[in-house]
Design a protein around this motif. Sequence first.
Motif, PDB file in Angstrom:
ATOM      1  N   GLU A 123      -4.043 -26.343   5.110  1.00  0.00           N
ATOM      2  CA  GLU A 123      -3.496 -24.992   5.085  1.00  0.00           C
ATOM      3  C   GLU A 123      -2.533 -24.863   3.918  1.00  0.00           C
ATOM      4  O   GLU A 123      -1.710 -25.748   3.670  1.00  0.00           O
ATOM      5  CB  GLU A 123      -2.799 -24.667   6.401  1.00  0.00           C
ATOM      6  N   GLU A 170      -6.330 -15.115  16.191  1.00  0.00           N
ATOM      7  CA  GLU A 170      -5.666 -15.870  15.128  1.00  0.00           C
ATOM      8  C   GLU A 170      -5.651 -15.036  13.851  1.00  0.00           C
ATOM      9  O   GLU A 170      -6.549 -14.251  13.615  1.00  0.00           O
ATOM     10  CB  GLU A 170      -6.408 -17.177  14.847  1.00  0.00           C
ATOM     11  N   LYS A 195      -6.419 -17.090   7.336  1.00  0.00           N
ATOM     12  CA  LYS A 195      -5.638 -18.206   6.794  1.00  0.00           C
ATOM     13  C   LYS A 195      -6.008 -18.493   5.349  1.00  0.00           C
ATOM     14  O   LYS A 195      -7.108 -18.204   4.913  1.00  0.00           O
ATOM     15  CB  LYS A 195      -5.870 -19.454   7.630  1.00  0.00           C
ATOM     16  N   GLU A 252      -9.746 -25.572  12.619  1.00  0.00           N
ATOM     17  CA  GLU A 252      -9.564 -24.127  12.449  1.00  0.00           C
ATOM     18  C   GLU A 252     -10.661 -23.538  11.561  1.00  0.00           C
ATOM     19  O   GLU A 252     -10.939 -22.351  11.626  1.00  0.00           O
ATOM     20  CB  GLU A 252      -8.194 -23.829  11.856  1.00  0.00           C
ATOM     21  N   LYS A 285     -14.936 -26.078  14.058  1.00  0.00           N
ATOM     22  CA  LYS A 285     -14.483 -26.727  15.295  1.00  0.00           C
ATOM     23  C   LYS A 285     -15.261 -28.002  15.603  1.00  0.00           C
ATOM     24  O   LYS A 285     -14.694 -28.979  16.058  1.00  0.00           O
ATOM     25  CB  LYS A 285     -14.605 -25.761  16.471  1.00  0.00           C
TER      26      LYS A 285
END
Length: 157
Positions: free
Chosen positions: A26, A63, A66, A121, A124
């Motif tokens: 991330e 969510e 990202k 994320e 999976k």
Amino acid sequence: MLIPQSYYYRHTPGHNPLLVNRFIEESKTPASDVQVAPMSQFRFNLLNSGKTLAFGTSRRKGEPAKQWRIKFPPETEAFNKFSRYKTANQKTYLPIVWETKFPGVYPYKDTAYWIIRCTKEIIKDHNDIRSQQAIDTYAALYAISLALRERKPDGTS
């Protein structure tokens, strides 16, 4: 023999810490850099990810979208821990790409292939390879591969 040959037979490349040489982690980039409508994240990644090693993924239910970056060496503790192979007598080995000549200089980092580890994320499990987040990632990897193919051996464009 330090590492038995059977270890390579029993582990796919993505699950073998001695072969993985890139990590998707991330990014610390603000979420505003993640593309949303009108241009899809998939298209945004195709057009822009080759310029940097960064890309975004679409939202999953519950969510936020990202932002990610391809890294080596990894910065997260989980990937750093994953990258260590322990023998039966608890001796630890790192992949050859981790060898340094000087602090922070990895002469074996650049290879003709990447074996990449990502977080759950993005993908999976093996049944999630067609999720929108995985497809967004594939678009980014494609754009990055095209850009790297154009780079000269000395690293310039």
